[in-house]
Write a protein that holds these residues in place. Structure first.
Motif, PDB file in Angstrom:
ATOM      1  N   ALA A  24     -10.626 -35.539  50.182  1.00  0.00           N
ATOM      2  CA  ALA A  24     -10.592 -35.073  51.574  1.00  0.00           C
ATOM      3  C   ALA A  24     -10.844 -36.222  52.549  1.00  0.00           C
ATOM      4  N   LEU A  74      -8.277 -27.554  50.672  1.00  0.00           N
ATOM      5  CA  LEU A  74      -7.726 -28.865  50.996  1.00  0.00           C
ATOM      6  C   LEU A  74      -6.228 -28.749  51.278  1.00  0.00           C
ATOM      7  N   VAL A  78      -8.232 -33.702  42.797  1.00  0.00           N
ATOM      8  CA  VAL A  78      -9.583 -33.158  42.980  1.00  0.00           C
ATOM      9  C   VAL A  78     -10.359 -33.235  41.670  1.00  0.00           C
ATOM     10  N   PRO A 100     -14.115 -33.084  56.438  1.00  0.00           N
ATOM     11  CA  PRO A 100     -14.070 -33.131  54.971  1.00  0.00           C
ATOM     12  C   PRO A 100     -15.250 -32.445  54.290  1.00  0.00           C
ATOM     13  N   SER A 141      -5.639 -27.089  54.652  1.00  0.00           N
ATOM     14  CA  SER A 141      -5.964 -27.935  55.804  1.00  0.00           C
ATOM     15  C   SER A 141      -4.852 -28.940  56.096  1.00  0.00           C
ATOM     16  N   ILE A 170     -13.499 -33.432  45.286  1.00  0.00           N
ATOM     17  CA  ILE A 170     -12.983 -32.887  46.542  1.00  0.00           C
ATOM     18  C   ILE A 170     -13.384 -33.741  47.740  1.00  0.00           C
ATOM     19  N   VAL A 174      -9.016 -35.588  56.272  1.00  0.00           N
ATOM     20  CA  VAL A 174      -9.122 -34.197  56.690  1.00  0.00           C
ATOM     21  C   VAL A 174     -10.151 -34.156  57.825  1.00  0.00           C
ATOM     22  N   VAL A 213     -14.628 -28.688  53.314  1.00  0.00           N
ATOM     23  CA  VAL A 213     -13.625 -28.364  52.292  1.00  0.00           C
ATOM     24  C   VAL A 213     -14.344 -28.256  50.947  1.00  0.00           C
TER      25      VAL A 213
END
Length: 168
Positions: A101, A118, A92, A109, A121, A97, A106, A112
């Protein structure tokens, strides 16, 4: 071309993405988004001569953490170990981030906002053994570049990158 780019960045065919923030390399000296995984090398907290190769697969969040000679991390007890948490935190810092993500696929995203969210998830992931040799080998190759004297001459092992004038 902007004035704040160095000459090699200006002539590079591949876009150079600088880290979002400076990273402390002692704990996680190598992190990358490659081969469908967030992967990297994480230093041991108890033995200065031991490192772990940790990875999280995109989409499935299957995770693995082992020493560079494929001995499983003792902290993998049904959920990700501290090395995997450190890997996510440093990714990150390195990539941001949003990028991490999206790479890990994710589901939402944009929602997050930090590394902790993160990691939460991705709790549905399961331990899945993965070979550490490729990641560790890339890490060692990157370390070798640090030992080279500073020069603007091309490196023979990177010669396969086309010159900027050759790309059309």
């Amino acid at each position: 071309m902007t004035a704040d780019l160095t000459a090699w960045e200006q002539s590079s065919v591949t876009r150079v993405v600088p880290p979002l923030e400076p990273r402390k390399l002692a704990k996680v000296p190598f992190v990358e988004l490659a081969d469908g995984r967030l992967q990297g090398v994480v230093s041991s907290g108890s033995d200065i001569e031991r490192v772990y190769v940790s990875s999280i697969a995109a989409g499935t969040y299957a995770y693995n953490c082992s020493t560079n000679n494929n001995r499983q991390c003792g902290g993998l007890t049904g959920y990700p170990c501290k090395h995997l948490r450190s890997l996510v935190d440093e990714a990150v810092v390195q990539y941001g981030i949003e990028r991490v993500a999206r790479y890990l696929r994710v589901p939402d995203p944009d929602s997050v906002t930090d590394a902790g969210e993160l990691r939460r998830s991705m709790l549905e992931g399961q331990h899945e053994p993965a070979p550490a040799a490729v990641v560790f080998s890339r890490f060692l190759r990157h370390l070798a570049y640090l030992e080279l004297p500073a020069t603007t001459a091309p490196l023979p092992e990177l010669h396969w990158f086309p010159a900027s004038g050759a790309v059309r």
